[in-house]
Scaffold this motif. Sequence first.
Motif, PDB file in Angstrom:
ATOM      1  N   UNK A 186      35.488  24.395  61.041  1.00 53.71           N
ATOM      2  CA  UNK A 186      35.594  25.705  60.392  1.00 53.71           C
ATOM      3  C   UNK A 186      35.028  26.789  61.306  1.00 53.71           C
ATOM      4  N   UNK A 187      33.875  26.522  61.911  1.00 53.87           N
ATOM      5  CA  UNK A 187      33.246  27.493  62.809  1.00 53.87           C
ATOM      6  C   UNK A 187      34.152  27.825  63.990  1.00 53.87           C
ATOM      7  N   UNK A 188      34.854  26.813  64.515  1.00 49.78           N
ATOM      8  CA  UNK A 188      35.710  27.014  65.690  1.00 49.78           C
ATOM      9  C   UNK A 188      37.095  27.556  65.338  1.00 49.78           C
ATOM     10  N   UNK A 189      37.355  27.748  64.060  1.00 50.58           N
ATOM     11  CA  UNK A 189      38.661  28.254  63.643  1.00 50.58           C
ATOM     12  C   UNK A 189      39.756  27.206  63.641  1.00 50.58           C
ATOM     13  N   UNK A 190      39.396  25.930  63.694  1.00 51.39           N
ATOM     14  CA  UNK A 190      40.387  24.851  63.669  1.00 51.39           C
ATOM     15  C   UNK A 190      40.716  24.410  62.248  1.00 51.39           C
ATOM     16  N   UNK A 191      39.937  24.867  61.271  1.00 50.99           N
ATOM     17  CA  UNK A 191      40.202  24.597  59.847  1.00 50.99           C
ATOM     18  C   UNK A 191      39.795  25.826  59.062  1.00 50.99           C
ATOM     19  N   UNK A 192      40.602  26.172  58.049  1.00 49.38           N
ATOM     20  CA  UNK A 192      40.327  27.365  57.251  1.00 49.38           C
ATOM     21  C   UNK A 192      39.331  27.103  56.130  1.00 49.38           C
ATOM     22  N   UNK A 193      39.118  25.836  55.799  1.00 51.38           N
ATOM     23  CA  UNK A 193      38.205  25.480  54.716  1.00 51.38           C
ATOM     24  C   UNK A 193      37.898  24.004  54.751  1.00 51.38           C
ATOM     25  N   UNK A 194      37.140  23.546  53.731  1.00 51.30           N
ATOM     26  CA  UNK A 194      36.705  22.148  53.742  1.00 51.30           C
ATOM     27  C   UNK A 194      37.456  21.267  52.760  1.00 51.30           C
ATOM     28  N   UNK A 195      38.596  21.761  52.217  1.00 49.03           N
ATOM     29  CA  UNK A 195      39.375  20.913  51.317  1.00 49.03           C
ATOM     30  C   UNK A 195      40.110  19.854  52.126  1.00 49.03           C
ATOM     31  N   UNK A 196      40.450  18.756  51.461  1.00 48.49           N
ATOM     32  CA  UNK A 196      41.010  17.607  52.166  1.00 48.49           C
ATOM     33  C   UNK A 196      42.341  17.926  52.840  1.00 48.49           C
ATOM     34  N   UNK A 197      43.171  18.725  52.197  1.00 47.50           N
ATOM     35  CA  UNK A 197      44.466  19.042  52.793  1.00 47.50           C
ATOM     36  C   UNK A 197      44.295  19.816  54.101  1.00 47.50           C
ATOM     37  N   UNK A 198      43.356  20.773  54.106  1.00 42.49           N
ATOM     38  CA  UNK A 198      43.136  21.567  55.309  1.00 42.49           C
ATOM     39  C   UNK A 198      42.534  20.716  56.421  1.00 42.49           C
ATOM     40  N   UNK A 199      41.605  19.850  56.076  1.00 47.33           N
ATOM     41  CA  UNK A 199      40.997  19.002  57.098  1.00 47.33           C
ATOM     42  C   UNK A 199      41.985  17.950  57.608  1.00 47.33           C
ATOM     43  N   UNK A 200      42.879  17.498  56.738  1.00 49.87           N
ATOM     44  CA  UNK A 200      43.920  16.566  57.183  1.00 49.87           C
ATOM     45  C   UNK A 200      44.838  17.243  58.197  1.00 49.87           C
ATOM     46  N   UNK A 201      45.183  18.493  57.915  1.00 47.87           N
ATOM     47  CA  UNK A 201      45.994  19.239  58.883  1.00 47.87           C
ATOM     48  C   UNK A 201      45.259  19.335  60.223  1.00 47.87           C
TER      49      UNK A 201
END
Length: 325
Positions: A186-201
């Motif tokens: 999230x800090x590096x801008x590689x994920x918009x949030x901590x939900x599973x779908x976003x982290x899976x992406x």
Amino acid sequence: MSGHVMVFAPTPLLTVTVDQPSDQPEIHLHPGGQGVWQARMIMSLGGEVVLCTALGGEIGQVLEPLLVSEGVELKAVVRDSGCGGYVHDRREGTRQEIVDVPGQPLSRHELDELYNLALGEGLSASVSVLSGPNHPALVPPDLYRRFAADLGANGGRVVVDLSGDHLGAVLESGVFFLKVSHEELIRDGRAAGDDEEELTRALYDLHDGGAESVVVSRADRPALALVDGEVFEVRMPRLQAADPRGAGDSMTAGVAAVVAAGGDLRTAIRTGAAAGALNVTRHGLGTGRLDSINGLVDRVELAPAVGRRQARTTPDELAGRAAER
């Protein structure tokens, strides 16, 4: 290649902890830093480690015998500037930082000497762990890009736990295994949030960017792992934490130790998760009893993640990419 692990630890630390478990206060001196903690856990798991580092100044003079006393095979270059360290007061039950000295950036000559030393050791190791500097400014990201490229081109398996520009650099060259936290993504801008779908992406993006397999830790929630194109939840027993720090480094070390010994990656991830879970029950970073860790491995489950996306790369394509690297 032998079954040992090369750990690249460019900026080790001297850790000074003030504690009071009984009537009188105590002062404890230990070597620290990400690479040192990873090397310590690999040895706890029965693995052989060559630790490649740079030592200098008064702190470096103290660190050298402390590292040797832990049983690690130490390969060090001498640097002109001093190593870093920190002092923590743990007498009230929590860590209170008194002072934190990151140390000085390595010079061009020191970087060249350390690179040649660690590359030579890495080429003869089964697995190379590239640990990050304790401050991003101390070692340039491009050194990690070159390292991953040279090791990978010569059949080495590279394991990393990096973030920021240093992660971006190694992805350009490709790595065998990456561990990263969801906070770092999230800090590096590689994920918009901590939900599973976003982290899976983000898992798939990291794979497409150059990481064969990826684990994203999620604090007190099950980690997510991408292995052979499938996403899994890494489910483990809940244990009371004495010190929540160090779980990620122990997980990375567990993966490296098992792979270097010839184990498969799924067993390696389960072992790493067990090592990380046990580490938080202790006050020493990178520590844990082998029998206790082994007792937890069977309780760690890789469960297919609910709603996971279909793999964009087949196992055969993964193997082909690995062979190219």
